[in-house]
Design a protein around this motif. Structure first.
Motif, PDB file in Angstrom:
ATOM      1  N   THR A 201      20.027   0.461  -9.035  1.00  0.00           N
ATOM      2  CA  THR A 201      18.788  -0.051  -9.410  1.00  0.00           C
ATOM      3  C   THR A 201      17.603   0.858  -9.659  1.00  0.00           C
ATOM      4  O   THR A 201      16.954   0.506 -10.454  1.00  0.00           O
ATOM      5  N   THR A 202      17.472   1.780  -8.814  1.00  0.00           N
ATOM      6  CA  THR A 202      16.500   2.722  -8.916  1.00  0.00           C
ATOM      7  C   THR A 202      16.734   3.513 -10.236  1.00  0.00           C
ATOM      8  O   THR A 202      15.390   3.576 -11.124  1.00  0.00           O
ATOM      9  N   GLU A 203      17.827   4.065 -10.534  1.00  0.00           N
ATOM     10  CA  GLU A 203      17.951   4.446 -12.043  1.00  0.00           C
ATOM     11  C   GLU A 203      17.621   3.611 -12.915  1.00  0.00           C
ATOM     12  O   GLU A 203      16.982   4.111 -14.064  1.00  0.00           O
ATOM     13  N   MET A 204      18.017   2.317 -12.714  1.00  0.00           N
ATOM     14  CA  MET A 204      17.655   1.384 -14.087  1.00  0.00           C
ATOM     15  C   MET A 204      16.253   1.370 -14.290  1.00  0.00           C
ATOM     16  O   MET A 204      15.916   1.224 -15.652  1.00  0.00           O
ATOM     17  N   TYR A 205      15.364   1.233 -13.153  1.00  0.00           N
ATOM     18  CA  TYR A 205      14.200   1.022 -13.364  1.00  0.00           C
ATOM     19  C   TYR A 205      13.410   2.468 -14.200  1.00  0.00           C
ATOM     20  O   TYR A 205      12.603   2.181 -14.963  1.00  0.00           O
ATOM     21  N   ILE A 206      13.941   3.467 -13.468  1.00  0.00           N
ATOM     22  CA  ILE A 206      13.408   4.700 -14.110  1.00  0.00           C
ATOM     23  C   ILE A 206      13.948   4.964 -15.753  1.00  0.00           C
ATOM     24  O   ILE A 206      13.040   5.233 -16.513  1.00  0.00           O
ATOM     25  N   ASP A 207      15.003   4.539 -15.770  1.00  0.00           N
ATOM     26  CA  ASP A 207      15.418   4.441 -17.437  1.00  0.00           C
ATOM     27  C   ASP A 207      14.730   3.592 -18.160  1.00  0.00           C
ATOM     28  O   ASP A 207      14.453   4.024 -19.234  1.00  0.00           O
ATOM     29  N   TRP A 208      14.350   2.264 -17.748  1.00  0.00           N
ATOM     30  CA  TRP A 208      13.685   1.335 -18.585  1.00  0.00           C
ATOM     31  C   TRP A 208      12.277   1.878 -18.831  1.00  0.00           C
ATOM     32  O   TRP A 208      11.630   1.764 -19.964  1.00  0.00           O
ATOM     33  N   LEU A 209      11.541   2.413 -17.620  1.00  0.00           N
ATOM     34  CA  LEU A 209      10.190   3.038 -17.951  1.00  0.00           C
ATOM     35  C   LEU A 209      10.306   4.337 -18.859  1.00  0.00           C
ATOM     36  O   LEU A 209       9.348   4.228 -19.841  1.00  0.00           O
ATOM     37  N   ARG A 210      11.298   4.973 -18.917  1.00  0.00           N
ATOM     38  CA  ARG A 210      11.434   5.886 -19.913  1.00  0.00           C
ATOM     39  C   ARG A 210      11.796   5.469 -21.479  1.00  0.00           C
ATOM     40  O   ARG A 210      11.219   5.786 -22.341  1.00  0.00           O
ATOM     41  N   GLU A 211      12.332   4.281 -21.417  1.00  0.00           N
ATOM     42  CA  GLU A 211      12.485   3.507 -22.751  1.00  0.00           C
ATOM     43  C   GLU A 211      11.295   3.105 -23.237  1.00  0.00           C
ATOM     44  O   GLU A 211      11.070   3.081 -24.461  1.00  0.00           O
ATOM     45  N   LEU A 212      10.547   2.458 -22.208  1.00  0.00           N
ATOM     46  CA  LEU A 212       9.117   1.975 -22.820  1.00  0.00           C
ATOM     47  C   LEU A 212       8.165   3.168 -23.058  1.00  0.00           C
ATOM     48  O   LEU A 212       7.671   3.101 -24.403  1.00  0.00           O
TER      49      LEU A 212
END
Length: 313
Positions: free
Chosen positions: A267-278
């Protein structure tokens, strides 16, 4: 409501038969008529998560609570139709908060976190967790929208999953005390101890709106998506999540035993991945701190933001 439709079928007769039903069952009937399998998308409110502390890990066999509950209505309708000989099957997925980009979803924690971080930086503030100490330390979970979509296809196309409910999540549990500092680090901000504030009140004052407009102009992100402040940031949903002072998570063993093996998301990696996507989409002013993300799209600007990235809700 999601449907799997290998062959087109006629919808008009079903709509005619449901003229006097409540709105949600009309919609269910219309979707099901065009499908071989229908997914009645539900969530953790199935277990009364929104009402207060409940048994964890929640399991599909747990008893219902006192109605009303819209999710119960959807599933009961589908069950009744199948018993009456409907030519389709149903399934229902129960995720906890779903994480992914959407320009105007009422339940969008990702946008709230991103907007909160950007405005903290703009005001020279640390990224203080805006909920309570108890919430900061409670065990919780969430579900990447991309994983949810994969699970919906799986239950719709796996015969043994027909006519059942399933919990679904990333597959791990976490505490905000572990994830929040990593999000702050990505944003180039200091994570400091929690201080509970009402975001629906705090983040909708005129100074925040003005700061956001100025950021958009400065970063050339003054597109209609980013400009729609109230639609972009459902602050009340963040308040809902950051004020729960109890564990809330569910067992996903039933779905794993059915053969769905993708619930392995960190989940930590998921949040960072989505922030990068934004940042990549350039919908917001830059989120990442110096050297942490890709903000070229934000620097260049976009004439109009896309309706959503690979995880659009």
């Amino acid at each position: 409501m999601c449907t799997y439709r290998p062959v087109l079928s006629r919808m008009a007769s079903t709509l005619a038969d449901t003229r006097h039903q409540p709105r949600q069952t009309k919609f269910t009937a219309a979707a099901a008529a065009a499908a071989a399998a229908t997914c009645a998308q539900a969530g953790a409110k199935w277990y009364g998560q929104h009402l207060g502390k409940y048994k964890t890990p929640a399991k599909e066999t747990d008893p219902r609570y006192m109605t009303p509950n819209f999710y119960y209505d959807m599933v009961d309708y589908c069950q009744d139709k199948v018993k009456q000989g409907a030519a389709w099957t149903w399934s229902s997925l129960l995720p906890n908060p779903v994480v992914g980009y959407s320009p105007s979803s009422y339940m969008n924690l990702l946008n709230d976190i991103a907007g909160y971080a950007i405005l903290c930086r703009e005001q020279g503030l640390p990224m203080r967790f805006p909920g309570s100490d108890a919430c900061y330390g409670a065990l919780t979970e969430c579900c990447d929208v991309r994983l949810l979509a994969e699970a919906a296809v799986f239950v719709a196309t796996t015969p043994k999953c027909a006519n059942q409910i399933y919990n679904v999540s990333n597959g791990d549990v976490y505490r905000w005390s572990e994830v929040w500092p990593e999000i702050a680090r990505y944003c180039g901000l200091e994570a400091t101890p929690p201080q509970a504030v009402n975001l629906q009140t705090t983040m909708t004052t005129q100074d925040k709106r003005t700061a956001w407009q100025n950021l958009n102009r400065h970063n050339l992100t003054n597109n209609s998506t980013s400009a729609a402040y109230d639609k972009l940031f459902p602050w009340a949903f963040a308040d809902f999540n950051f004020t729960k002072e109890y564990d809330f998570f569910q067992s996903v063993q039933k779905l794993r035993k059915a053969g769905f093996n993708s619930m392995k998301v960190d989940t930590t990696e998921m949040y960072i991945d989505w922030l990068r996507e934004l940042d990549r989409l350039g919908v917001f002013p830059p989120i990442a701190g110096d050297g942490m993300g890709t903000t070229a799209a934000s620097a260049k600007g976009v004439a109009e933001a896309p309706a959503g990235g690979p995880g659009a809700l």
